[in-house]
Design an enzyme around this catalytic site. Structure first.
Site, PDB file in Angstrom:
ATOM      1  N   GLY A  28      86.009  -2.097   4.371  1.00  0.00           N
ATOM      2  CA  GLY A  28      85.121  -1.114   4.925  1.00  0.00           C
ATOM      3  C   GLY A  28      83.569  -1.635   4.985  1.00  0.00           C
ATOM      4  O   GLY A  28      83.409  -2.432   4.036  1.00  0.00           O
ATOM      5  N   CYS A  50      88.334  -5.815  -0.787  1.00  0.00           N
ATOM      6  CA  CYS A  50      86.901  -5.951  -0.459  1.00  0.00           C
ATOM      7  C   CYS A  50      85.942  -4.674  -0.636  1.00  0.00           C
ATOM      8  O   CYS A  50      85.970  -4.579  -2.101  1.00  0.00           O
ATOM      9  CB  CYS A  50      86.974  -5.947   1.034  1.00  0.00           C
ATOM     10  SG  CYS A  50      85.391  -6.816   1.726  1.00  0.00           S
ATOM     11  N   TYR A  51      85.858  -3.910   0.049  1.00  0.00           N
ATOM     12  CA  TYR A  51      85.165  -2.611  -0.167  1.00  0.00           C
ATOM     13  C   TYR A  51      85.941  -1.795  -1.220  1.00  0.00           C
ATOM     14  O   TYR A  51      85.486  -1.058  -2.034  1.00  0.00           O
ATOM     15  CB  TYR A  51      84.818  -1.717   0.913  1.00  0.00           C
ATOM     16  CG  TYR A  51      84.066  -0.344   0.699  1.00  0.00           C
ATOM     17  CD1 TYR A  51      82.692  -0.522   0.383  1.00  0.00           C
ATOM     18  CD2 TYR A  51      84.775   0.730   0.424  1.00  0.00           C
ATOM     19  CE1 TYR A  51      82.256   0.878  -0.087  1.00  0.00           C
ATOM     20  CE2 TYR A  51      84.261   1.874   0.295  1.00  0.00           C
ATOM     21  CZ  TYR A  51      82.818   1.818  -0.049  1.00  0.00           C
ATOM     22  OH  TYR A  51      82.251   3.161  -0.600  1.00  0.00           O
ATOM     23  N   HIS A  69      90.350 -10.564   2.095  1.00  0.00           N
ATOM     24  CA  HIS A  69      91.347  -9.985   2.683  1.00  0.00           C
ATOM     25  C   HIS A  69      92.561 -10.639   2.725  1.00  0.00           C
ATOM     26  O   HIS A  69      92.915 -11.783   3.601  1.00  0.00           O
ATOM     27  CB  HIS A  69      90.866  -9.865   4.381  1.00  0.00           C
ATOM     28  CG  HIS A  69      89.723  -8.556   4.414  1.00  0.00           C
ATOM     29  ND1 HIS A  69      90.012  -7.413   4.587  1.00  0.00           N
ATOM     30  CD2 HIS A  69      88.399  -8.863   4.199  1.00  0.00           C
ATOM     31  CE1 HIS A  69      88.904  -6.793   4.550  1.00  0.00           C
ATOM     32  NE2 HIS A  69      87.849  -7.675   4.318  1.00  0.00           N
ATOM     33  N   GLU A  80      95.261  -9.369   4.188  1.00  0.00           N
ATOM     34  CA  GLU A  80      96.112  -9.233   5.196  1.00  0.00           C
ATOM     35  C   GLU A  80      95.905 -10.083   6.334  1.00  0.00           C
ATOM     36  O   GLU A  80      96.613 -10.000   7.382  1.00  0.00           O
ATOM     37  CB  GLU A  80      96.098  -7.617   5.434  1.00  0.00           C
ATOM     38  CG  GLU A  80      94.563  -7.282   5.976  1.00  0.00           C
ATOM     39  CD  GLU A  80      93.701  -7.042   4.856  1.00  0.00           C
ATOM     40  OE1 GLU A  80      94.013  -7.480   3.538  1.00  0.00           O
ATOM     41  OE2 GLU A  80      92.635  -6.451   4.993  1.00  0.00           O
ATOM     42  N   ASP A 122     108.989   1.469  25.400  1.00  0.00           N
ATOM     43  CA  ASP A 122     108.631   2.702  24.505  1.00  0.00           C
ATOM     44  C   ASP A 122     109.630   3.842  24.844  1.00  0.00           C
ATOM     45  O   ASP A 122     110.008   4.458  24.075  1.00  0.00           O
ATOM     46  CB  ASP A 122     107.092   3.009  24.342  1.00  0.00           C
ATOM     47  CG  ASP A 122     106.254   2.036  23.729  1.00  0.00           C
ATOM     48  OD1 ASP A 122     106.866   0.950  23.216  1.00  0.00           O
ATOM     49  OD2 ASP A 122     105.093   1.855  24.130  1.00  0.00           O
ATOM     50  N   LYS A 144     104.736  -1.528  17.505  1.00  0.00           N
ATOM     51  CA  LYS A 144     105.425  -1.850  18.885  1.00  0.00           C
ATOM     52  C   LYS A 144     106.547  -3.017  18.401  1.00  0.00           C
ATOM     53  O   LYS A 144     107.693  -2.831  19.217  1.00  0.00           O
ATOM     54  CB  LYS A 144     104.193  -2.683  19.578  1.00  0.00           C
ATOM     55  CG  LYS A 144     104.824  -2.962  21.057  1.00  0.00           C
ATOM     56  CD  LYS A 144     104.735  -1.995  21.906  1.00  0.00           C
ATOM     57  CE  LYS A 144     105.111  -2.140  23.557  1.00  0.00           C
ATOM     58  NZ  LYS A 144     104.880  -1.003  24.235  1.00  0.00           N
TER      59      LYS A 144
END
Ligand code: XMP
Length: 520
Positions: free
Chosen positions: A59, A86-87, A177, A179, A234, A376
């Protein structure tokens, strides 16, 4: 918070731009997780949620800020594994007795290489097998002293505490990070984390389908459900799933505003009526919409008219079948994540998006939203699980206002007819060249100009059109697709030869930003 019978992982969001990617990595490992902003995560929230593990996201804040965002202390006393990113690492150290220094001169953004330090850690199985690992850093402040019980397991030239852990308590933290795409082995780190937290990876589409069906049955009882079916992925997946759960208690309404692509209305109605045997009203309201749009040039006015008429028409058809108790919607997880806003200001409206969003307030019906937990790509996987044809599941997005926003300035029926034909030729070309799945969205826009040309021995004075094709991850940003000159030349020739009314073809090479994907 969603009711679900799987082990769940809680991601506490401190506002990183990439928090959603953590959830994606975990879902790919068949783990059920939810993202919640730090403000809502209280002690009682934690108790009700009952996470098997917790991840503290990155963040933009600083632990030195007044009221610095932080998780409740209970996160560290529940006896579950915690991973800080991180944060998340900084706030973890700050709360557990380490030290964080301000980022003056030590801020770090971009690629870095982490080298293994001190001994083995199950979190790092499969890491460092081939030497240092590439990671992506993005931080201002940094940890300068680790908390009691922690050890260092990875360092980079600028990050002596790139990977730290207290294995006895199962607390882990990284300064980078894992991710993001630029940490190529990052998914492995998440897999190791959930494995050591005891997750079994039972969040599969087959299991999801069975549970969703049970939940729909329990919610709806013997009530009636109505669904606005657009033919998009969807709403189609939601409709088929609900139909599987409650059969003919579901009625779908396909509002045909006359702004569909070539043969689209027929394809949608045939597929759902004949293949799925789904009660479907084909509301052919093209006259109503096209008459209301006559002489309207302003893009926002077009969008507003279409949005208003859509709701009116839907209500009319709902009333005609004697009303319903529930409204089904294909809402996805990204639509329901409460994001953490640090700017707080209202953002500018670029376009008033038209979807069925206004319906629930107007119609005062309870909602059935069986895709609320899914991203999605998971909706597509569920669609495959339900047997929807592959070409249907892989379809490019199509906007609610349809061809209206691909026909800049005034919409006329002849222009729409020309546009439909040109679009069909273009998409056929893309499919024939095997490019469809590499492109996020491709379409033709018909331009409000006529230009002079020569065909055979004669003069032509016809419309110009623009081809658009973009690559994108989520539609928020986009790049134009780099077709070969041969492809573009062949496509232009085909359109001009096969579509009367067009004598000039251009290719739109604008990215987003500064352009948008659609022309209006
Ligand atoms: P823009 O043109 O804003 O489009 O770059 C981003 C994505 O959103 C789609 N789009 C819409 N979808 N209702 C929708 O359901 C709308 O009003 C709408 N306007 C744009 C667009 O096709 C692209 O995928």
């Amino acid at each position: 918070m969603t009711e679900i019978s799987h082990d769940r992982l809680l991601i506490i969001d401190f506002g990183s731009q990439v928090t959603q990617l953590i959830a994606r990595r975990l879902r790919e490992a068949n783990i059920y997780c939810e993202i919640h902003p730090y403000q809502v995560v209280t002690d009682s929230f934690l108790q009700t949620f009952g996470p098997r593990a917790v991840i503290l996201s990155g963040g933009p804040a600083s632990v030195f800020a007044e009221n610095a965002p932080h998780p409740p202390k209970a996160v560290f006393s529940m006896g579950v594994p915690v991973l800080g990113i991180c944060y998340g690492q900084q706030i973890m150290m700050h709360m557990l007795g380490g030290q964080v220094d301000r980022g003056q001169g030590t801020a770090e953004f971009g690629r870095a290489y982490v080298t293994q330090a001190d001994g083995d850690l199950p979190l790092l199985d499969g890491w460092f097998d081939d030497g240092p690992e590439q990671v992506w850093m993005s931080h201002g402040d940094h940890v300068s002293r680790i908390a009691p019980g922690f050890q260092v397991y990875g360092t980079s030239p600028n990050a002596p505490f790139a990977i730290i852990a207290d294995p006895a308590r199962n607390f882990f933290a990284t300064q980078f990070h894992p991710e993001v795409h630029h940490t190529p082995n990052g998914a492995r780190l998440y897999e190791n984390f959930v494995r050591l937290a005891g997750f079994t990876g039972d969040w599969t589409m087959g299991a999801y389908r069975e549970e969703a069906i049970e939940k729909i049955r329990a919610q709806v009882g013997d009530g009636k459900v109505i669904c606005a079916l657009s033919g998009g992925v969807d709403s189609s997946v939601a409709a088929v799933l609900i139909h599987e759960a409650i059969g003919d208690q579901l009625t779908c309404v396909f509002v045909d505003h006359g702004l569909m692509r070539k043969d689209e209305a027929a394809e949608v109605t045939t597929m759902f009526r004949e293949h799925y045997n789904l009660p479907l009203i084909h509301a052919d309201e093209s006259e109503l919409f096209l008459t209301a749009l006559e002489s309207i040039s302003d893009p926002e006015q077009k969008r507003k008219i279409i949005g208003r008429l859509f709701i009116e028409v839907f209500e009319k058809h709902a009333a005609a079948i004697g009303g319903a108790d529930f409204l089904a919607q294909g809402t996805l997880y990204p639509d329901v994540i409460e994001s953490v806003s640090f700017s707080g200001g209202p953002s500018v409206t670029i376009k008033s998006h038209h979807n069925v969003g206004g319906l629930p307030e107007r119609m005062n019906m309870a909602l059935v939203e069986p895709l609320r937990e899914l991203f999605k790509d998971e909706v597509r996987a569920l669609g495959r699980e339900l047997g929807l044809p592959a070409h249907f599941i892989g379809r490019h997005p199509f906007p609610g206002p349809g061809l209206a926003i691909r026909c800049p300035c005034e919409i006329t029926r002849p222009k729409l007819d020309i546009l439909r034909e040109a679009d069909a030729v273009y998409i056929d070309q893309i499919r024939k060249h095997g490019l469809y799945d590499q492109i996020w969205q491709a379409f033709v826009a018909i331009l409000p100009v006529r230009t002079v040309g020569v065909m055979g021995d004669g003069r032509t004075y016809d419309y110009a059109c623009a081809l658009r094709a973009v690559t994108s991850v989520d539609g928020m940003t986009a790049d134009f697709y780099p077709f070969s000159h041969e492809f573009l030349g062949e496509t232009a020739t085909r359109i001009i030869n096969e579509v009367p009314g067009i004598n000039r073809v251009t290719y739109d090479i604008t990215s987003k930003p500064p352009g948008t994907i659609e022309w209006e």
